[in-house]
Design a protein around this motif. Sequence first.
Motif, mmCIF file in Angstrom:
data_model
loop_
_atom_site.group_PDB
_atom_site.id
_atom_site.type_symbol
_atom_site.label_atom_id
_atom_site.label_comp_id
_atom_site.label_asym_id
_atom_site.label_seq_id
_atom_site.Cartn_x
_atom_site.Cartn_y
_atom_site.Cartn_z
ATOM 1 N N GLY A 93 61.678 61.603 20.111
ATOM 2 C CA GLY A 93 61.421 61.924 18.711
ATOM 3 C C GLY A 93 62.714 61.861 17.923
ATOM 4 N N THR A 94 62.680 62.491 16.730
ATOM 5 C CA THR A 94 63.873 62.526 15.894
ATOM 6 C C THR A 94 65.073 62.997 16.708
ATOM 7 N N HIS A 95 64.873 64.095 17.410
ATOM 8 C CA HIS A 95 65.887 64.608 18.327
ATOM 9 C C HIS A 95 65.238 64.664 19.706
ATOM 10 N N CYS A 96 65.636 63.757 20.569
ATOM 11 C CA CYS A 96 64.979 63.614 21.872
ATOM 12 C C CYS A 96 65.521 64.644 22.855
ATOM 13 N N SER A 115 69.466 64.285 22.294
ATOM 14 C CA SER A 115 70.160 63.152 21.690
ATOM 15 C C SER A 115 69.485 62.821 20.359
ATOM 16 N N MET A 116 70.294 62.397 19.401
ATOM 17 C CA MET A 116 69.759 62.180 18.050
ATOM 18 C C MET A 116 69.266 60.738 17.894
ATOM 19 N N THR A 161 73.959 62.100 22.405
ATOM 20 C CA THR A 161 73.840 63.503 22.828
ATOM 21 C C THR A 161 75.042 64.305 22.351
ATOM 22 N N ALA A 162 76.218 63.729 22.501
ATOM 23 C CA ALA A 162 77.428 64.442 22.082
ATOM 24 C C ALA A 162 77.395 64.735 20.585
ATOM 25 N N LEU A 163 76.851 63.805 19.804
ATOM 26 C CA LEU A 163 76.790 64.029 18.355
ATOM 27 C C LEU A 163 75.833 65.170 18.017
#
Lengths: 289, 289
Positions: A138-141, A157-158, B200-202
């Motif tokens: 999704g938006t943020h997985c 993850s974004m 992910t880090a972001l």
Amino acid sequence: MNDRFLAIDWGTTNRRVYLLDRAGSVLETFRDDRGVLAVGPGGFADEVAAIRARMGDWPVVAAGMVGSQRGWALVPYLPCPAGADQIAGALHEVAPRTWIVPGLSDPRGDVMRGEEVQLLGAVHAGLAPADALLCQPGTHCKWARMADGAVASFSTSMTGEMFALLKQHSLLAEFLGGPVADGPAFRAGAAASADPALLTALFGVRAAALLGLRAVEDSAAHASGLLIGSDVRGAGVAAGSDVFLLADPMLGALYTAAIAQCGGRAHLVDSHAAFVAGIAQIWSLVRDR
Amino acid sequence: MNDRFLAIDWGTTNRRVYLLDRAGSVLETFRDDRGVLAVGPGGFADEVAAIRARMGDWPVVAAGMVGSQRGWALVPYLPCPAGADQIAGALHEVAPRTWIVPGLSDPRGDVMRGEEVQLLGAVHAGLAPADALLCQPGTHCKWARMADGAVASFSTSMTGEMFALLKQHSLLAEFLGGPVADGPAFRAGAAASADPALLTALFGVRAAALLGLRAVEDSAAHASGLLIGSDVRGAGVAAGSDVFLLADPMLGALYTAAIAQCGGRAHLVDSHAAFVAGIAQIWSLVRDR
């Protein structure tokens, strides 16, 4: 009367409300756009009153961004590892007969609100093993490692947000209007994500279109492959990995393809069924105490 | 009369104009915001006439986005490897006594317009060796491998644009208002970029702020370290690498720190001097033919 209860999956932009019986069966459900941002500070009690007027005066258990600073009340994160017992013991009674489920934190530096109910429910309902890697695209997985039925650790993850940023605001925007689906362009992008220089590969989407190396209409699928491939590899998916995916059909197909390319196997899990099983489990632990 | 010439570094949002003598010395220069987007289609001949009215009726050699589809005329990319001879042989005469320098393409899938003049000039002026790795940080960071004084290959990463996207449009925006400078937060981000899971880090920048693991005012420097560190590692910088940086002081300091963290050495090169040396070299090859 605790024969029934109302469960709300209350996110930032949408919510889904369920009337559940004692066994956790869905008697009635609806979804609307009265998410946390639409309701705003001070409006939550009225919203819940309206839901009770419509579906019955039952106990309410809500999960998601409703428990954040922008929601009804800021409910502290519960640190991982955390299972249904810990969550049930940390429900926040925000009003009479009305509780908010706490989100979870990973002490290495990550947070979630709402996804924890699906994760626990997927295992509780037997849709995923008690020890497994679960993924909520999704938006943020979210990538969650379950151990003995509890959330042992997770990372976010974004991926989806990054695709949206690139499509809406970046220099790549004019090239990203094409369709995104599993196919050669998506798979080429997922394969190219093995090179860790993601910021270079993304610029290459534009360059390849300008140089005629790739059809412009394939650029969006390629960029999606780069991002999802990078996400899957970053989560450690490799040959022999099993991943349990809580996803809509479109994202499910894309993640399945990217996971397969890394040698893993994806297993699709119904995320609504997982939410219902999770919230029913949590409520069953609270109901009679 | 070819004793002097006018050189224009004509980019998307700005331009810099130089009056140069036969030896390539700067007699006069100015910079303004009449970039390609501000001038618009059809306006370039008048702009050049105004420059000649101000600085003298000399030949004009322009480089940069002025040679793109949005500029004065679309000048085809010259494929790498390419040196000053090849570029001088491919100048596009867009109007009488008025030439545009072609941009370069890397057949693996990359493009540049304008940076090639700096790259060639840096070597020609002795500011960088004829065989070297050069880096031009910015919105789109160029990494060029020079061989025997020519541009052998290059790649672009969208490092600066990504930081701007995150700061202006992402869920991280509210956390990225702090200062960006070399220091412990930047270096921690650059160190964390060794993990390839950049997406992910972001997200972790936001999570760390929410959990109190990092001061909010350190988040921007940390995110910058993640992006620049990822850029530097993706370009293959490792122990013993020498990198010649064409950068302003702020980006120069950040890239120097990130390169040092990978065990490399950065050498700062004056990018304006490099442009002047490059355009003078190109013009010297054209002038008397």
